[in-house]
Scaffold this active site. Structure first.
Site, PDB file in Angstrom:
ATOM      1  N   SER A  91       5.071  -2.464 -21.701  1.00 42.27           N
ATOM      2  CA  SER A  91       4.802  -2.762 -23.120  1.00 42.27           C
ATOM      3  C   SER A  91       5.930  -2.168 -23.951  1.00 42.27           C
ATOM      4  CB  SER A  91       3.469  -2.114 -23.517  1.00 42.27           C
ATOM      5  OG  SER A  91       3.327  -2.072 -24.917  1.00 42.27           O
ATOM      6  N   ASP A 143     -10.498  -4.693  -8.201  1.00 39.94           N
ATOM      7  CA  ASP A 143     -10.329  -3.623  -9.184  1.00 39.94           C
ATOM      8  C   ASP A 143      -9.093  -2.848  -8.748  1.00 39.94           C
ATOM      9  OD1 ASP A 143     -10.339  -1.307 -10.708  1.00 39.94           O
ATOM     10  OD2 ASP A 143     -12.533  -1.202 -10.776  1.00 39.94           O
ATOM     11  N   TYR A 173      -2.299   4.912 -23.729  1.00 40.23           N
ATOM     12  CA  TYR A 173      -1.670   3.643 -23.322  1.00 40.23           C
ATOM     13  C   TYR A 173      -0.144   3.782 -23.291  1.00 40.23           C
ATOM     14  CZ  TYR A 173      -0.692  -1.433 -23.607  1.00 40.23           C
ATOM     15  OH  TYR A 173      -0.242  -2.713 -23.396  1.00 40.23           O
ATOM     16  N   LYS A 222       2.210   3.201 -20.085  1.00 42.56           N
ATOM     17  CA  LYS A 222       3.252   2.164 -20.015  1.00 42.56           C
ATOM     18  C   LYS A 222       4.635   2.776 -19.793  1.00 42.56           C
ATOM     19  CE  LYS A 222       0.598  -1.400 -20.211  1.00 42.56           C
ATOM     20  NZ  LYS A 222       0.471  -2.316 -19.070  1.00 42.56           N
TER      21      LYS A 222
HETATM   22  P1  NAD Z   1      -6.411  -8.938 -21.528  1.00 41.70           P
HETATM   23  O1  NAD Z   1      -7.409  -7.841 -21.742  1.00 41.70           O
HETATM   24  O2  NAD Z   1      -6.479 -10.116 -22.375  1.00 41.70           O
HETATM   25  O3  NAD Z   1      -6.381  -9.337 -19.988  1.00 41.70           O
HETATM   26  C1  NAD Z   1      -6.274  -8.309 -19.017  1.00 41.70           C
HETATM   27  C2  NAD Z   1      -6.925  -8.765 -17.724  1.00 41.70           C
HETATM   28  O4  NAD Z   1      -6.916  -7.635 -16.837  1.00 41.70           O
HETATM   29  C3  NAD Z   1      -8.371  -9.205 -17.903  1.00 41.70           C
HETATM   30  O5  NAD Z   1      -8.596 -10.431 -17.244  1.00 41.70           O
HETATM   31  C4  NAD Z   1      -9.157  -8.066 -17.274  1.00 41.70           C
HETATM   32  O6  NAD Z   1     -10.389  -8.481 -16.716  1.00 41.70           O
HETATM   33  C5  NAD Z   1      -8.196  -7.573 -16.208  1.00 41.70           C
HETATM   34  N1  NAD Z   1      -8.469  -6.205 -15.769  1.00 41.70           N
HETATM   35  C6  NAD Z   1      -8.832  -5.153 -16.533  1.00 41.70           C
HETATM   36  N2  NAD Z   1      -9.047  -4.070 -15.744  1.00 41.70           N
HETATM   37  C7  NAD Z   1      -8.810  -4.461 -14.474  1.00 41.70           C
HETATM   38  C8  NAD Z   1      -8.875  -3.798 -13.226  1.00 41.70           C
HETATM   39  N3  NAD Z   1      -9.257  -2.514 -13.118  1.00 41.70           N
HETATM   40  N4  NAD Z   1      -8.545  -4.498 -12.105  1.00 41.70           N
HETATM   41  C9  NAD Z   1      -8.187  -5.812 -12.195  1.00 41.70           C
HETATM   42  N5  NAD Z   1      -8.135  -6.493 -13.342  1.00 41.70           N
HETATM   43  C10 NAD Z   1      -8.446  -5.812 -14.472  1.00 41.70           C
HETATM   44  O7  NAD Z   1      -4.971  -8.237 -21.714  1.00 41.70           O
HETATM   45  P2  NAD Z   1      -3.536  -8.913 -21.974  1.00 41.70           P
HETATM   46  O8  NAD Z   1      -3.228  -8.748 -23.393  1.00 41.70           O
HETATM   47  O9  NAD Z   1      -3.471 -10.233 -21.319  1.00 41.70           O
HETATM   48  O10 NAD Z   1      -2.633  -7.848 -21.187  1.00 41.70           O
HETATM   49  C11 NAD Z   1      -2.036  -8.120 -19.934  1.00 41.70           C
HETATM   50  C12 NAD Z   1      -0.994  -7.041 -19.682  1.00 41.70           C
HETATM   51  O11 NAD Z   1       0.001  -7.111 -20.717  1.00 41.70           O
HETATM   52  C13 NAD Z   1      -1.561  -5.630 -19.742  1.00 41.70           C
HETATM   53  O12 NAD Z   1      -0.925  -4.812 -18.787  1.00 41.70           O
HETATM   54  C14 NAD Z   1      -1.201  -5.178 -21.135  1.00 41.70           C
HETATM   55  O13 NAD Z   1      -1.117  -3.770 -21.234  1.00 41.70           O
HETATM   56  C15 NAD Z   1       0.144  -5.838 -21.322  1.00 41.70           C
HETATM   57  N6  NAD Z   1       0.538  -6.012 -22.720  1.00 41.70           N
HETATM   58  C16 NAD Z   1      -0.153  -6.840 -23.566  1.00 41.70           C
HETATM   59  C17 NAD Z   1       0.274  -6.980 -24.879  1.00 41.70           C
HETATM   60  C18 NAD Z   1      -0.419  -7.883 -25.867  1.00 41.70           C
HETATM   61  O14 NAD Z   1      -0.026  -7.905 -27.035  1.00 41.70           O
HETATM   62  N7  NAD Z   1      -1.418  -8.635 -25.496  1.00 41.70           N
HETATM   63  C19 NAD Z   1       1.388  -6.261 -25.334  1.00 41.70           C
HETATM   64  C20 NAD Z   1       2.054  -5.426 -24.448  1.00 41.70           C
HETATM   65  C21 NAD Z   1       1.636  -5.319 -23.141  1.00 41.70           C
END
Ligand code: NAD
Length: 259
Positions: A139, A60, A152, A156
């Site tokens: 992001s 975590d 958020y 970011k």
């Molecule tokens: P997701 O929710 O699909 O995956 C995120 C992962 O992080 C999950 O496996 C979750 O279990 C893990 N996680 C959550 N809290 C945690 C913690 N406290 N400690 C360790 N692990 C933890 O999200 P995603 O879309 O794959 O996002 C990944 C990154 O990309 C994030 O930082 C997100 O903000 C960023 N992001 C995503 C998008 C998008 O469109 N999907 C866009 C911009 C930025």
């Protein structure tokens, strides 16, 4: 093949979504990947699938002691750490007026505290390995106004600013650790699925705003993984303190062209 040969990479939030795509590509490119996540079931399954080139460690990222423990374990077991991808993140819907203290603190603790603790303990470990790269996943929310997920966007923005601070700190101290941020637009992952469902439930203007925002092109997580791979590898050896937007040009497209 082999762009991360002999490198050990730690990917937080690597069990699913963008982190999973990074893990898959890093292994293809010769890295040993440590998937660190709160989701043990998915992370262990992915590590099993990736075979001898990957392992799962429960983490975590909100706990500094836990983050340090994972990095110490990686160095003890694998003799080095070359790459950290600070990818774990969470999002909660809420405007600047409706945001709750609980949601705000939760988002900040995962997205910001996790990055700060990760950088703090990875810098000496990567330095000891002779240098390497930290990639922080921010992001487009750090650049554009995103009123329906206010906490958020604040988080970011902090990740983007902190990335430059880490890069300059390492440069000034000759630590040979580069640090860059990646700013994805909309990519189809479990996070985006949840966000769409939550905002739709909230209804009203926030929902319409959100749908308009994400109605553009949805990216493939593998697209982000290729950018993260470049920044993690020695191919980007002269690049640090920079932000990289990956959104298929959505952020520079005028509204008239989006219709
Ligand atoms: P997701 O929710 O699909 O995956 C995120 C992962 O992080 C999950 O496996 C979750 O279990 C893990 N996680 C959550 N809290 C945690 C913690 N406290 N400690 C360790 N692990 C933890 O999200 P995603 O879309 O794959 O996002 C990944 C990154 O990309 C994030 O930082 C997100 O903000 C960023 N992001 C995503 C998008 C998008 O469109 N999907 C866009 C911009 C930025």
């Amino acid at each position: 093949m082999g762009r991360l040969k002999d490198k050990v990479a730690l990917i937080t939030g690597g069990s699913k979504g963008l982190g999973e795509a990074d893990a898959r590509l890093f292994v293809q490119e010769g890295a040993f990947v440590v998937i660190a996540d709160v989701d043990a079931a998915k992370g262990q399954g992915l590590a099993r699938e990736l075979g001898d080139s990957a392992r799962f460690l429960e983490l975590d990222v909100r706990s500094e002691a836990a983050f340090k423990g994972v990095i110490d374990r990686v160095v003890a077991d694998h003799k080095q750490l070359n790459v950290l991808v600070n990818n774990a993140g969470v999002v909660k819907p809420g405007s600047p007026e409706s945001i709750t203290e609980e949601d705000y603190r939760f988002v900040m603790s995962v997205c910001v505290d996790g990055v700060i603790f990760g950088c703090k303990h990875a810098i000496p470990a990567i330095t000891a390995a002779g240098g390497g790269s930290i990639v922080n996943i921010s992001s487009v929310a750090s650049i554009q106004g995103v009123p329906y997920s206010a906490g958020y966007s604040a988080a970011k923005g902090a990740v983007e600013a902190y990335t430059r601070t880490v890069a300059v700190h390492c440069k000034m101290n000759n630590l040979k650790v580069r640090c860059n941020s990646v700013h994805p637009g909309a990519f189809l992952t479990p996070m985006l699925d949840d966000m769409l469902a939550n905002v739709a439930k909230a209804g009203g203007e926030a929902s319409d705003q959100f749908k308009r925002r994400v109605a553009g092109t949805m990216g493939d997580p593998a697209d982000v993984a290729r950018l993260v791979l470049f920044l993690a590898s020695d191919e980007s050896s002269y690049i640090t303190g920079q932000r990289f937007v990956i959104d298929n040009g959505d952020g520079v497209t005028p509204l008239s062209a989006k219709r």
